[in-house]
Each structure stands twice: as C-alpha cells, then as structure tokens.
Design an enzyme around this catalytic site. Sequence first.
Site, PDB file in Angstrom:
ATOM      1  N   ILE A 265      22.086  31.966  38.753  1.00  0.00           N
ATOM      2  CA  ILE A 265      23.124  31.960  39.782  1.00  0.00           C
ATOM      3  C   ILE A 265      23.588  30.516  39.864  1.00  0.00           C
ATOM      4  CG2 ILE A 265      23.661  32.272  42.223  1.00  0.00           C
ATOM      5  CD1 ILE A 265      21.699  34.621  42.234  1.00  0.00           C
TER       6      ILE A 265
ATOM      7  N   TYR B 161      15.142  34.413  47.467  1.00  0.00           N
ATOM      8  CA  TYR B 161      15.742  33.121  47.124  1.00  0.00           C
ATOM      9  C   TYR B 161      14.786  32.025  47.576  1.00  0.00           C
ATOM     10  CZ  TYR B 161      19.301  29.344  47.080  1.00  0.00           C
ATOM     11  OH  TYR B 161      19.993  28.175  46.865  1.00  0.00           O
TER      12      TYR B 161
ATOM     13  N   LYS C  24      15.625  34.520  42.915  1.00  0.00           N
ATOM     14  CA  LYS C  24      16.334  33.325  42.463  1.00  0.00           C
ATOM     15  C   LYS C  24      15.393  32.155  42.704  1.00  0.00           C
ATOM     16  CE  LYS C  24      20.275  30.282  43.395  1.00  0.00           C
ATOM     17  NZ  LYS C  24      21.437  29.987  44.260  1.00  0.00           N
TER      18      LYS C  24
ATOM     19  N   THR D 133      24.536  29.365  49.608  1.00  0.00           N
ATOM     20  CA  THR D 133      24.504  27.954  50.001  1.00  0.00           C
ATOM     21  C   THR D 133      25.794  27.244  49.599  1.00  0.00           C
ATOM     22  OG1 THR D 133      22.115  27.947  49.644  1.00  0.00           O
ATOM     23  CG2 THR D 133      23.194  25.811  49.793  1.00  0.00           C
TER      24      THR D 133
ATOM     25  N   ARG E 183      15.574  22.936  50.410  1.00  0.00           N
ATOM     26  CA  ARG E 183      16.401  23.218  51.587  1.00  0.00           C
ATOM     27  C   ARG E 183      15.602  23.884  52.707  1.00  0.00           C
ATOM     28  NH1 ARG E 183      21.937  22.723  51.344  1.00  0.00           N
ATOM     29  NH2 ARG E 183      22.789  22.221  49.296  1.00  0.00           N
TER      30      ARG E 183
ATOM     31  N   TYR F 121      13.035  25.839  57.945  1.00  0.00           N
ATOM     32  CA  TYR F 121      12.733  25.032  59.131  1.00  0.00           C
ATOM     33  C   TYR F 121      11.424  25.439  59.815  1.00  0.00           C
ATOM     34  CZ  TYR F 121      13.420  22.165  63.301  1.00  0.00           C
ATOM     35  OH  TYR F 121      13.260  21.247  64.294  1.00  0.00           O
TER      36      TYR F 121
END
Length: 289
Positions: free
Chosen positions: A207, A137, A165, A48, A142, A111
């Site tokens: 991370i 992840y 993550k 990202t 997001r 989405y």
Amino acid sequence: MARERLRGTGVALVTPFTTDLKVDYEALPKLLDFVLDGGVNYLVINGTTAESVTTSTEEKAEILQFVKKHVGKRVPLVYGLGGNHTHQVLETIKQTDLEGVDAILSVSPYYNKPSQQGIYQHYVQVADASPVPVILYNVPGRTGSNVTADTTLKLASHQNIIGTKEASGNLEQCMQIAKNKPADFLLISGDDMLTLPMISFGADGIISVLANAFPEKFNQMVQLALDHNFTEAAQLLYDFVDLNPLMYEESNPVGVKAALEHFGVCSAAVRLPLLEASAGLKERIQKAL
C-alpha cells in the site's frame, strides 16, 4: 473474495485540497484517473496519507461516496477505519456506508499503548462488527506500540481478518509472519522502499505513498517482483532511492503532494498542523524528479 483482489499495488490516496483547504472535488477525479491509468490494483481511501485525522466525519463520507461513484467497479476499494477508542470504532463501522467497499484498513490503537492482549481484543471486536473484511495496520512509528508477529498470527485465524499492512520496518518480524501465516492471509508492505525484500520472502504487494505520483512505474516494479524478476524490479526501485526520503522530510503527505503539484494533478496544500512543503524542499523534489 476480497483477499484475492488485493495483491499488487494499492495506492494510499492523498486528499486534494483547494488553496482555502476545502476538499478539491475538481482535482480528486484527476488524481483517481491518474493512478488508475497507471494500472494500480486497488485504492485505499481515508488512510494516513489522506490526512484522515484532519478531515471531518461529513467529509470522509462525501469523499468515500465520490470515489465509489467515480471509480465504479474498475478496481477494489479499501477504506481506512480505525482508532484508539474501540467502542467509537464499532459505532463508526455501523454508521459508515461500506456498500461497494472490499475491505477496511484498521490501524492499531494509537497513543493508549495497549498490551498485546488489548490489541488482540480490540481487533476481534472490530472484525466481529465489520460487514466487510478487515486488514490490520501496524505502524509503530505513528501509534507508539507494535503489533507483534505472534499477535498478528493469532488474529490471522479470525475468518474476517484477511491480512496485515506491515509498516514496522522490522523485516525479521515480517519474516516471522510470512513463515507462519495461513496461505491466504495477505502480508502487505507499508513501506515503499521495503516492498521488494518483503515480496522476496512472501509478501503480496504494497500500500504505497509513491504510487500517487508514480503509479505506472511503481506498479511495474511490484509486478516484476511478484513475477520473481527482482533484477529488473530493483533497477526501477533504485530510481526512487534519492526521492523517497524527501517524501517524509516534512511529514507525509507533504512531499508526495509537492510531487503531484509538479505533475499538475493537485495542489500541494495540506491542513494544519502540517504545512505545505517549504520552498527548499520543493526545489529538491523538483530536482529529484
């Protein structure tokens, strides 16, 4: 094995751009040497923070090859490779040169807002197709959907899924994963400021966005925490408390690129729809630094 090498501090690398918004291959080696000299444990490319949604397929391939050549075998490399079109992700895996890559970091489908079973089936297909280990992840802010602890633990039994993550910000969910995960399944913080509490109950590291600009100090903090020296680690963390919100005020990686520009590592340029840090934000970041 890859999972044993991915403890500690991973850096979610930014992608340096020139003023005309081309990938800056003069600044990129400066950034790589800057973070490696800080002693970080591994690098994450095309995540990202790398603005991966606005780099082309060709640029992604060029950046990966450049980093592999420059870094060599100094530290492990993790490559961001995910998406919300499962078949397309599988095709991208086939077409990507993952030689020299230790693992892929694969974001949960965004989405679409899939069900937990849909997320599970997506990741099983990705893990079956990937020639290298997979790190999940989870970043609901997001993606628009959460990978629950139950789904994560179910996926943890797949032999090619080695960790997650966790950027949900939900510490109770992270504790459920820590409590019930296989011993060798990596729990990695995806939020710089939650790194210490997560390590305190079993996480393996971070991370990090901040480690782009503060690799040595952030790595020192993480290593102290992994050594259970939370008193000293917290003193280092407190230095980031005022700075961290500025990193995200105008979206990531706008803030950390402004910090890197301040340190002379790369420009603050980002690609639309992001905008370079405003003058007011840059001034406040400089004061915080």
